[in-house]
Design an enzyme around this catalytic site. Sequence first.
Site, mmCIF file in Angstrom:
data_model
loop_
_atom_site.group_PDB
_atom_site.id
_atom_site.type_symbol
_atom_site.label_atom_id
_atom_site.label_comp_id
_atom_site.label_asym_id
_atom_site.label_seq_id
_atom_site.Cartn_x
_atom_site.Cartn_y
_atom_site.Cartn_z
ATOM 1 N N ASP A 160 11.815 37.220 83.888
ATOM 2 C CA ASP A 160 13.062 37.976 83.906
ATOM 3 C C ASP A 160 13.709 37.964 85.287
ATOM 4 O OD1 ASP A 160 15.139 39.700 83.386
ATOM 5 O OD2 ASP A 160 13.894 41.483 83.154
ATOM 6 N N ASP A 342 20.821 36.084 84.318
ATOM 7 C CA ASP A 342 19.696 36.888 83.854
ATOM 8 C C ASP A 342 18.939 36.170 82.723
ATOM 9 O OD1 ASP A 342 17.934 38.789 82.968
ATOM 10 O OD2 ASP A 342 19.421 40.356 82.641
#
Length: 454
Positions: A160, A342
């Site tokens: 992430d 992201d």
Amino acid sequence: MRLTAAFTSLLCLFTLGIALPVEPLSETLRVPLERKYVPPHWQSAAHENYWPTHLDPSTSPTRLHLMQVHLLQITNKYMQTLAIFEANTGSPHPLAASLKAVEHSVTESVGTHQPGLLARSLDGGSKKKGSLLLTDDSKMLWQGSIEVGTPKQIFTVDIDTGSSDFLLPSVECDSSCNGHTRYDPSSSSTSLDLNKTFTITYGDGSNVQGGQYKDDVFLGGYKAKNQILGGATSYSSGFNISAYLPDGLLGLAWPSLSVYPAGPVFNTLINQNVIKDKIFGIALSSQPGKSELSIGGTNTAFYKQNTIVWMNIMSHGYWEVSMDSLGRNGKTVVGSAQAIVDSGTSLIIGGMGVVKVFYDGVVGAMSSDGGIWTVPCSTIDSIAPTLTFGSKDFAVSAATFNLGPVSQGSSDCIAGIAGSQGMGDYWIVGDVFMQNVYSIFDMGSGLVGFADLS
């Protein structure tokens, strides 16, 4: 012999007590990635290899609902990390004001109310606690393997770039961690209990809590010595094995987003002079064997080197850069805006109003209450967007933009651009876009690079 002479010299230096500089490694090491997600109950036989064997197809949610809760989870993830950013830096992020204005309303479309989503407190005492609030739902994940401790324990983690902490389930975790591999600090000779706790509280009152430890962490073969990590003693329902397949979470953003707070694993590799090039690269693909995280460099086999464009990041928080424009069919829909890259987000997410403008004029385009848009399956491929960074156009393929039918037999498909309240002039650029480029993250120079795939 030359080797003997070198060894003799080293022995003399160590005998004299002289500290030798650590020469960073220049080799790029790679972590294969695999996409894992909870599929809808009507998933076709063509996708049966992605079906977790522990799930009951008759009770699993539809694809539309999965995307709605994923969008909600991402919105609240940013409320959480924005609050952490302000707590750690003393200054609010520009995106925070927009999201705070709607913090009481973003959850209504899926029947959940979460007051005080931006609240965060730090309590003193011998065990320091950090508390934050976010939504806890299943999502689509890119996971890789990581090793921790001495001897090494192997775990799978969600990769992430939109968060910063390293979290694993502890051996002391209750039944909420069943099905996950658990971190056992007592079995590691390099583990150190920091006598600090952490608590992450979710909107439904559930939480993830546990203790903080230091231990050696191995990412792609590189060693981060004395890395701070969280060992959860309880997982919330969103981390249950039925909804969350990786064991834990590996954040690759900047230290200012850490709730512990602590430097992320990649920063530790940099600070300990382990890697020469302060760069990692990410390739995401639905094709088996085509997804990986490269540590200390990039994998040039995945991209065309003469096509890289570089953008400066806006601050040392998110991987946030300037996006020149976003459009479709040769027409600009959005001009200059800020974009956060992201890998923990499946969608491309913008404000409700500007996303509506993107779909204006598309026959049959409809928005759900949760911000997800659907388009007739017969025409959705023709409206795949183009994003421009560094004056270079990057087209999103129809295959990555079309997320599949709303329900079994439906003639409407879910589109890869979604709207969320409170985004302002910001966009979150997730893997609907990232699957179409090779992404390079340079912590040494504060840059993000995109390149055409090979």
